[in-house]
Structure formats: C-alpha cells, structure tokens
Motif scaffolding. Structure first.
Motif, PDB file in Angstrom:
ATOM      1  N   UNK A 189      21.884 -59.854  23.626  1.00 43.88           N
ATOM      2  CA  UNK A 189      20.734 -60.734  23.386  1.00 43.88           C
ATOM      3  C   UNK A 189      19.395 -60.019  23.512  1.00 43.88           C
ATOM      4  N   UNK A 190      19.365 -58.917  24.249  1.00 40.35           N
ATOM      5  CA  UNK A 190      18.131 -58.164  24.448  1.00 40.35           C
ATOM      6  C   UNK A 190      18.381 -56.710  24.046  1.00 40.35           C
ATOM      7  N   UNK A 191      18.376 -56.460  22.753  1.00 44.89           N
ATOM      8  CA  UNK A 191      18.726 -55.132  22.238  1.00 44.89           C
ATOM      9  C   UNK A 191      17.830 -54.020  22.788  1.00 44.89           C
ATOM     10  N   UNK A 192      16.659 -54.375  23.289  1.00 39.01           N
ATOM     11  CA  UNK A 192      15.765 -53.357  23.826  1.00 39.01           C
ATOM     12  C   UNK A 192      15.853 -53.245  25.354  1.00 39.01           C
ATOM     13  N   UNK A 193      16.800 -53.963  25.977  1.00 41.49           N
ATOM     14  CA  UNK A 193      16.921 -53.927  27.435  1.00 41.49           C
ATOM     15  C   UNK A 193      17.356 -52.539  27.892  1.00 41.49           C
TER      16      UNK A 193
END
Length: 126
Positions: free
Chosen positions: A117-121
């Motif tokens: 859900x947070x590809x940049x996490x």
C-alpha cells in the motif's frame, strides 16, 4: 549490508525457498543460508537464533504469542527494491513476524500489506 528479521515457526527454511519467485536464482550458501540473486545483487536469508538475545521483553512476548517454537532469520540485503520484492514473496504469512530492526514488529501479512500500500515506505527509517 542491512538486515530485516523474520521470526517463523521452526523449520521454515524450505517454505522460504518455495516462495522465491522463479525469476530469481535461489541457491544454498554458507552455513545453510538461502542466497537469492536477481543478476545485480544478492539477498541472504539465514537462520540466526542469536537474534533472540537482541530482542527486548515486549518483542519476545509478542513472538511467544505467535509461535511456541520460533526460529529467527536475518534477511541481509543492499538493494531496497529487491528486498521489498523478496519480502512480499516470502513474508506474506500470518504465522511469521517481521522486525524491521528499527522498532516495527508486524505479522508477515501486515508488513506485506504496508509494503504493497505504501510503495515508497522505507522500513529502515520507520
């Protein structure tokens, strides 16, 4: 090299290997570690029960609630994107815990849910 910790039920090594996507090369390395290669870099998934001694009482309590006979694995990597792909493949299991070594301890399914859900996490900072 950086690390992520996976806590899994005893004798989980073969499950890790079975979950490696076919597009990657997986082989046995030194000490029985699973070596995963993408042509540019490698990830090492190795059993490391000494990790238990590094966890605080709260994390050990969480581990005990998930599995009575845990095995501890380190996932050592240099390429964050490659490691993300491997973690999505191998850790998506409610029977495992993922410790990002920076204060986050989640079930495998929850960790993978955040990754998706947070590809940049960047779990190395949070």
């Amino acid at each position: 090299m950086e690390s992520v910790i996976i806590v899994a039920p005893r004798d989980y090594h073969d499950r890790f290997r079975a979950r490696i996507p076919a597009k990657y090369k997986a082989s046995e390395g030194a000490g029985g570690a699973l070596v995963v290669e993408d042509g540019r870099s490698r990830i090492y998934i190795g059993k490391n029960d000494a990790v238990r001694d590094e966890l605080d009482a709260g994390k050990l309590k969480t581990v005990a609630a998930v599995t009575a006979a845990p095995s501890f694995y380190t996932v050592d990597f240099t390429d964050l994107a490659f490691c993300r792909d491997i973690l999505i493949a191998v850790a998506d299991d409610p029977d495992v815990l993922v410790d990002n070594d920076h204060g986050v301890l989640l079930s495998g399914t929850d960790f993978v849910r955040v990754l998706r859900s947070q590809r940049d996490w960047d779990w190395r900072r949070d």
